[in-house]
Write a protein that holds these residues in place. Structure first.
Motif, mmCIF file in Angstrom:
data_model
loop_
_atom_site.group_PDB
_atom_site.id
_atom_site.type_symbol
_atom_site.label_atom_id
_atom_site.label_comp_id
_atom_site.label_asym_id
_atom_site.label_seq_id
_atom_site.Cartn_x
_atom_site.Cartn_y
_atom_site.Cartn_z
ATOM 1 N N ARG A 188 0.837 -1.164 0.067
ATOM 2 C CA ARG A 188 0.028 0.038 -0.023
ATOM 3 C C ARG A 188 0.893 1.374 0.173
ATOM 4 O O ARG A 188 0.921 2.203 -0.756
ATOM 5 N N ALA A 189 1.928 1.323 0.780
ATOM 6 C CA ALA A 189 2.709 2.321 0.932
ATOM 7 C C ALA A 189 3.609 2.890 -0.523
ATOM 8 O O ALA A 189 3.692 3.763 -1.036
ATOM 9 N N LEU A 190 3.812 1.597 -0.991
ATOM 10 C CA LEU A 190 4.655 1.666 -2.356
ATOM 11 C C LEU A 190 3.682 2.039 -3.475
ATOM 12 O O LEU A 190 4.267 3.092 -4.238
ATOM 13 N N THR A 191 2.536 1.738 -3.572
ATOM 14 C CA THR A 191 1.760 2.004 -4.647
ATOM 15 C C THR A 191 0.877 3.243 -4.438
ATOM 16 O O THR A 191 0.622 3.831 -5.654
ATOM 17 N N ALA A 192 0.352 3.380 -3.272
ATOM 18 C CA ALA A 192 -0.603 4.510 -3.138
ATOM 19 C C ALA A 192 -0.075 5.694 -2.663
ATOM 20 O O ALA A 192 -0.269 6.760 -2.919
ATOM 21 N N GLN A 193 1.154 5.539 -1.875
ATOM 22 C CA GLN A 193 1.800 6.657 -1.634
ATOM 23 C C GLN A 193 2.837 7.086 -2.327
ATOM 24 O O GLN A 193 3.284 8.189 -2.828
ATOM 25 N N ALA A 194 3.927 6.015 -2.600
ATOM 26 C CA ALA A 194 5.061 6.307 -3.346
ATOM 27 C C ALA A 194 4.989 6.330 -4.879
ATOM 28 O O ALA A 194 5.699 6.813 -5.760
ATOM 29 N N ARG A 195 3.821 5.690 -5.386
ATOM 30 C CA ARG A 195 3.271 5.711 -6.736
ATOM 31 C C ARG A 195 4.398 4.808 -7.491
ATOM 32 O O ARG A 195 4.619 5.084 -8.542
ATOM 33 N N ARG A 196 4.746 3.842 -7.015
ATOM 34 C CA ARG A 196 5.669 2.932 -7.519
ATOM 35 C C ARG A 196 4.817 1.444 -8.076
ATOM 36 O O ARG A 196 3.975 1.024 -7.236
ATOM 37 N N HIS A 197 5.357 0.990 -9.020
ATOM 38 C CA HIS A 197 4.818 -0.344 -9.514
ATOM 39 C C HIS A 197 4.990 -1.516 -8.695
ATOM 40 O O HIS A 197 6.260 -1.674 -8.238
ATOM 41 N N VAL A 198 4.254 -2.328 -8.327
ATOM 42 C CA VAL A 198 4.488 -3.735 -7.729
ATOM 43 C C VAL A 198 4.144 -4.836 -8.825
ATOM 44 O O VAL A 198 3.135 -4.867 -9.314
ATOM 45 N N LEU A 199 4.920 -5.702 -8.893
ATOM 46 C CA LEU A 199 4.895 -6.719 -10.040
ATOM 47 C C LEU A 199 4.842 -8.290 -9.257
ATOM 48 O O LEU A 199 5.355 -8.571 -8.379
#
Length: 273
Positions: free
Chosen positions: A75-86
């Motif tokens: 959640r922190a990576l995608t919604a806050q940092a706007r980074r992709h998760v594979l």
């Protein structure tokens, strides 16, 4: 040993931070991301999931709680940092409703379907790309050379790298600096007055860290990971499984399709989204 410790004390701070004694947990580093679970952070070197390093989660079956365990950091990576998760070669279709309920931004989730032989290569290439927050790879049988390449790729990356393997891999050597077994844990005392939906709010996962930069914890950690009400089927709801045929490797659009369809099903039952 005393001479080595005295020498370490004279090193610059930036080098001292990279040295740890075998009887101590590695110090906090700038390349760790909080797991979102305070008790787990206290046991992890760097006080969080290590970026630029391979982390192994050994699970007997997919869905025992490993995704709920990593959901806060996703959640922190995608919604806050706007980074992709594979998600590389998961043994199940990603459930968009659950991802949304955890606050994970679906537009930053990429599902890669690959064979057992192709999956490590796909994960390795993903770790070499910019804008990647985390790579999660599922490998029932991982070759030693593939593990070494993954660890090297992770070291050169700023992303988190998770490798899901079966518990039998515990006895096998691995270059991953952080390894743990995750097993499901029911509520300690099942209350017969609770219905099934209430009982599931008390489920958790037992995290047994058997390898880290430092001594192993004195005992495994139990993390409570309740199932959100929004991801459980509503009583009387008709099954809704839109799944058009696909013939390509990366499937991201279907996450949104499933989420939209599930919201429509919820409207028909409760009248609200």
């Amino acid at each position: 040993m005393a001479a080595a410790l005295q020498l370490a004390a004279t090193l610059p701070p930036r080098l001292q931070s990279r040295i740890w004694q075998g009887n101590q947990v590695a110090a906090t580093g700038a390349r760790a991301v909080s797991s979102g679970h305070a008790a787990l952070d206290a046991l992890l070197p760097g006080a969080g999931w290590p970026a630029g390093s391979l982390t192994e989660l050994l699970v007997e079956l997919g869905g025992v709680g490993e995704m709920r365990l990593v959901a806060p950091v996703l959640r922190a990576l995608t919604a806050q940092a706007r980074r992709h998760v594979l998600l590389v070669a998961p043994p199940w279709r990603p459930y968009a409703c659950a991802l949304q309920a955890w606050g994970i931004a679906l537009e930053h989730i990429v599902w890669i379907r690959a064979s057992e032989d192709e999956a490590p290569w796909a994960a390795e290439q993903a770790l070499k790309q910019d804008g990647i927050g985390a790579v999660l790879l599922w490998q029932p049988k991982a070759r030693a050379d593939a593990l070494r390449r993954l660890q090297v790729a992770a070291q050169d990356s700023q992303a988190l790298a998770f490798l899901m393997r079966p518990p039998a891999a515990r006895s096998q050597s691995s270059p991953a600096p952080l390894r743990m077994v995750c097993t499901p844990v029911p509520p300690p005392e099942a209350d017969t007055r609770l219905n099934r939906r209430e009982w599931m709010q008390h489920t958790g996962v037992c995290v047994d860290i058997f390898k880290r930069r430092g001594p192993p914890p004195a005992q495994p950690l139990v993390v409570t990971l309740p199932l959100q009400e929004s991801v459980l089927p509503q009583p009387g709801a008709a099954p809704f499984m839109p799944w058009p045929g696909v013939n390509h490797a990366v499937d991201r659009r279907h996450l949104a399709v499933v989420a939209a369809g599930s919201r429509q099903a919820a409207v028909s039952v409760d009248g609200v989204v």
